[in-house]
Design a protein around this motif. Structure first.
Motif, PDB file in Angstrom:
ATOM      1  N   LEU A  26       0.701  -1.059   0.175  1.00 46.09           N
ATOM      2  CA  LEU A  26      -0.300   0.064   0.236  1.00 46.09           C
ATOM      3  C   LEU A  26       0.642   1.257  -0.096  1.00 46.09           C
ATOM      4  CD1 LEU A  26      -3.185  -0.900   2.493  1.00 46.09           C
ATOM      5  CD2 LEU A  26      -2.608  -1.406   0.632  1.00 46.09           C
ATOM      6  N   TRP A  27       2.014   1.173   0.744  1.00 47.10           N
ATOM      7  CA  TRP A  27       3.010   2.681   0.808  1.00 47.10           C
ATOM      8  C   TRP A  27       3.895   2.416   1.125  1.00 47.10           C
ATOM      9  CZ3 TRP A  27       5.185   4.141   4.788  1.00 47.10           C
ATOM     10  CH2 TRP A  27       5.862   6.138   4.686  1.00 47.10           C
ATOM     11  N   ARG A  28       5.052   2.739   0.710  1.00 51.74           N
ATOM     12  CA  ARG A  28       6.344   2.661   1.461  1.00 51.74           C
ATOM     13  C   ARG A  28       6.840   3.965   1.028  1.00 51.74           C
ATOM     14  NH1 ARG A  28       9.646  -2.171   0.329  1.00 51.74           N
ATOM     15  NH2 ARG A  28      11.921  -0.856  -0.664  1.00 51.74           N
ATOM     16  N   GLY A  29       7.606   4.399   2.103  1.00 45.79           N
ATOM     17  CA  GLY A  29       8.245   5.694   2.314  1.00 45.79           C
ATOM     18  C   GLY A  29       9.752   5.612   3.603  1.00 45.79           C
ATOM     19  N   ALA A  30      10.289   6.125   3.729  1.00 46.51           N
ATOM     20  CA  ALA A  30      11.353   6.489   5.161  1.00 46.51           C
ATOM     21  C   ALA A  30      11.261   8.043   5.771  1.00 46.51           C
ATOM     22  CB  ALA A  30      12.828   6.615   4.416  1.00 46.51           C
ATOM     23  N   PRO A  31      11.685   8.376   6.557  1.00 48.60           N
ATOM     24  CA  PRO A  31      11.249   9.410   7.889  1.00 48.60           C
ATOM     25  C   PRO A  31      12.061  10.318   7.133  1.00 48.60           C
ATOM     26  CG  PRO A  31      12.081   8.157   9.331  1.00 48.60           C
ATOM     27  CD  PRO A  31      12.348   7.048   7.777  1.00 48.60           C
ATOM     28  N   THR A  32      11.738  11.964   7.186  1.00 47.13           N
ATOM     29  CA  THR A  32      11.981  12.630   7.009  1.00 47.13           C
ATOM     30  C   THR A  32      13.219  13.479   7.531  1.00 47.13           C
ATOM     31  OG1 THR A  32      11.381  14.708   7.747  1.00 47.13           O
ATOM     32  CG2 THR A  32       9.236  13.627   6.067  1.00 47.13           C
ATOM     33  N   VAL A  33      14.014  14.222   7.077  1.00 54.25           N
ATOM     34  CA  VAL A  33      16.055  14.623   7.990  1.00 54.25           C
ATOM     35  C   VAL A  33      15.376  15.382   8.114  1.00 54.25           C
ATOM     36  CG1 VAL A  33      17.788  15.100   7.298  1.00 54.25           C
ATOM     37  CG2 VAL A  33      16.860  13.535   5.780  1.00 54.25           C
ATOM     38  N   HIS A  34      14.566  16.073   7.957  1.00 52.84           N
ATOM     39  CA  HIS A  34      13.558  17.736   8.622  1.00 52.84           C
ATOM     40  C   HIS A  34      13.860  16.764   9.851  1.00 52.84           C
ATOM     41  CE1 HIS A  34      12.930  21.567   9.478  1.00 52.84           C
ATOM     42  NE2 HIS A  34      12.163  21.541   9.894  1.00 52.84           N
ATOM     43  N   GLY A  35      12.666  15.928   9.699  1.00 52.65           N
ATOM     44  CA  GLY A  35      12.001  15.406  11.267  1.00 52.65           C
ATOM     45  C   GLY A  35      12.600  15.124  11.958  1.00 52.65           C
ATOM     46  N   VAL A  36      13.202  14.352  11.958  1.00 49.82           N
ATOM     47  CA  VAL A  36      13.901  12.915  12.791  1.00 49.82           C
ATOM     48  C   VAL A  36      15.123  14.239  13.453  1.00 49.82           C
ATOM     49  CG1 VAL A  36      16.172  11.748  12.786  1.00 49.82           C
ATOM     50  CG2 VAL A  36      13.858  10.801  11.398  1.00 49.82           C
ATOM     51  N   MET A  37      15.794  15.637  12.605  1.00 49.53           N
ATOM     52  CA  MET A  37      16.861  16.518  12.876  1.00 49.53           C
ATOM     53  C   MET A  37      16.361  16.464  13.762  1.00 49.53           C
ATOM     54  SD  MET A  37      18.733  18.752  10.880  1.00 49.53           S
ATOM     55  CE  MET A  37      20.408  19.488  12.476  1.00 49.53           C
ATOM     56  N   LEU A  38      14.676  17.283  14.415  1.00 47.63           N
ATOM     57  CA  LEU A  38      13.991  18.771  15.109  1.00 47.63           C
ATOM     58  C   LEU A  38      13.492  17.840  16.835  1.00 47.63           C
ATOM     59  CD1 LEU A  38      12.319  21.261  12.751  1.00 47.63           C
ATOM     60  CD2 LEU A  38      14.413  21.459  13.578  1.00 47.63           C
ATOM     61  N   ARG A  39      12.855  16.503  16.288  1.00 49.51           N
ATOM     62  CA  ARG A  39      12.167  16.191  16.919  1.00 49.51           C
ATOM     63  C   ARG A  39      12.214  14.561  17.230  1.00 49.51           C
ATOM     64  NH1 ARG A  39       8.561  18.324  13.279  1.00 49.51           N
ATOM     65  NH2 ARG A  39       8.823  16.912  11.852  1.00 49.51           N
ATOM     66  N   ALA A  40      14.093  14.378  16.724  1.00 45.14           N
ATOM     67  CA  ALA A  40      14.052  13.224  17.522  1.00 45.14           C
ATOM     68  C   ALA A  40      15.521  13.287  17.903  1.00 45.14           C
ATOM     69  CB  ALA A  40      14.627  12.031  16.629  1.00 45.14           C
ATOM     70  N   PHE A  41      16.505  14.117  17.669  1.00 43.52           N
ATOM     71  CA  PHE A  41      17.238  14.909  17.432  1.00 43.52           C
ATOM     72  C   PHE A  41      17.025  15.821  18.650  1.00 43.52           C
ATOM     73  CE2 PHE A  41      19.135  11.753  14.452  1.00 43.52           C
ATOM     74  CZ  PHE A  41      19.070  10.751  15.426  1.00 43.52           C
ATOM     75  N   HIS A  42      16.674  16.659  18.961  1.00 46.33           N
ATOM     76  CA  HIS A  42      15.656  18.201  19.395  1.00 46.33           C
ATOM     77  C   HIS A  42      17.165  19.017  18.703  1.00 46.33           C
ATOM     78  CE1 HIS A  42      12.969  15.627  21.532  1.00 46.33           C
ATOM     79  NE2 HIS A  42      13.702  14.607  22.177  1.00 46.33           N
ATOM     80  N   ALA A  43      17.382  19.275  17.546  1.00 44.10           N
ATOM     81  CA  ALA A  43      18.546  20.491  16.950  1.00 44.10           C
ATOM     82  C   ALA A  43      17.588  20.901  17.592  1.00 44.10           C
ATOM     83  CB  ALA A  43      18.027  20.516  15.641  1.00 44.10           C
ATOM     84  N   ARG A  44      16.672  22.175  17.848  1.00 44.14           N
ATOM     85  CA  ARG A  44      16.252  23.682  18.623  1.00 44.14           C
ATOM     86  C   ARG A  44      17.160  23.539  19.685  1.00 44.14           C
ATOM     87  NH1 ARG A  44      10.808  22.563  16.124  1.00 44.14           N
ATOM     88  NH2 ARG A  44      10.480  23.151  14.035  1.00 44.14           N
ATOM     89  N   LEU A  45      16.581  22.504  20.379  1.00 45.16           N
ATOM     90  CA  LEU A  45      17.365  22.722  22.307  1.00 45.16           C
ATOM     91  C   LEU A  45      18.524  22.422  21.691  1.00 45.16           C
ATOM     92  CD1 LEU A  45      14.943  20.043  23.683  1.00 45.16           C
ATOM     93  CD2 LEU A  45      14.589  22.492  24.234  1.00 45.16           C
ATOM     94  N   VAL A  46      19.529  22.106  21.179  1.00 44.62           N
ATOM     95  CA  VAL A  46      20.394  22.445  21.160  1.00 44.62           C
ATOM     96  C   VAL A  46      21.457  23.277  20.522  1.00 44.62           C
ATOM     97  CG1 VAL A  46      22.321  21.127  19.591  1.00 44.62           C
ATOM     98  CG2 VAL A  46      21.228  19.913  20.640  1.00 44.62           C
TER      99      VAL A  46
END
Length: 224
Positions: A26-46
């Motif tokens: 039905l669908w294949r995909g991957a995380p967005t680089v922007h989303g991982v950087m901001l919400r998984a690695f918390h780039a804003r806080l860094v």
């Protein structure tokens, strides 16, 4: 030599083996680089941390020794912050590059991991419910709740796990693009498996109605 060299011929990247003839993607995909950087690695806080540290150092040096000294003191801290952000971007790109999410009419397959990749095979019948958290750019997180007793270690999943659900980890399709459409594809597939239907109709591309069966529930879920 890549990991695909060890897979049976005809196997799509991200799947543990060839897709059965009666199963369809039905669908294949991957995380967005922007989303991982901001919400998984918390780039804003860094970024804020380094900016605040540089500001305090500059303020102290400026009051005692003048503006030139303030810039000289704050410069290395800001440079270190930029290098940290560059590393976070690199890690985010690696997560994007090595991840494959696959949704079929029978299961959700998550191929994750940078150094030690693993493939999680989650049949729809084993998914109790799924959530959806949308972001301003249209991407979103889709956590999958498994029944009690079905556990995957949180550290094996991260960053593809719902935050703060450590005692009962929930695999999560993180920061998928066009998340509303992906959720609309997944909802009827979960509902069909919960009802015992072997196949489903054409994938929906609009918001689905809330199914009555627990395994087919797909509701908006905020961060808890």
């Amino acid at each position: 030599m890549s990991e695909s060299d060890f897979l049976p011929e005809g196997t799509l990247r991200g799947l543990p083996g060839p897709l059965p003839a009666e199963e369809r993607i039905l669908w294949r995909g991957a995380p967005t680089v922007h989303g991982v950087m901001l919400r998984a690695f918390h780039a804003r806080l860094v970024m804020l941390w380094f900016a605040a540290a540089a500001g305090l150092l500059a303020l102290g040096a400026g009051l005692s020794e003048g503006p030139a000294r303030a810039l000289a003191v704050a410069g290395p801290t800001l440079l270190t912050g930029l290098l940290a952000l560059a590393l976070l971007w690199l890690f985010s790109w690696l997560v994007h590059r090595t991840t494959v999410y696959t949704i079929t009419d029978r299961r959700v397959v998550m191929h994750v991991g940078i150094a030690l990749p693993i493939t999680l095979n989650l049949p729809h019948a084993q998914i109790e419910s799924a959530g959806l958290r949308l972001f301003a750019d249209g991407s979103g997180d889709i956590p999958l709740q498994l029944p009690p007793g079905e556990r995957v270690a949180y550290l094996h999943l991260w960053p593809h796990a719902r935050p703060w659900r450590v005692s009962r980890p929930e695999p999560m399709l993180r920061s998928v693009p066009d998340a509303h459409r992906v959720a609309a594809l997944l909802a009827p597939a979960l509902a069909a498996r919960a009802a015992g239907t072997a196949r489903i109709g054409e994938p929906l591309v609009s918001a689905p109605e809330r199914p009555k069966a627990p395994a087919g529930r797909l509701a908006a879920a905020g961060s808890r």
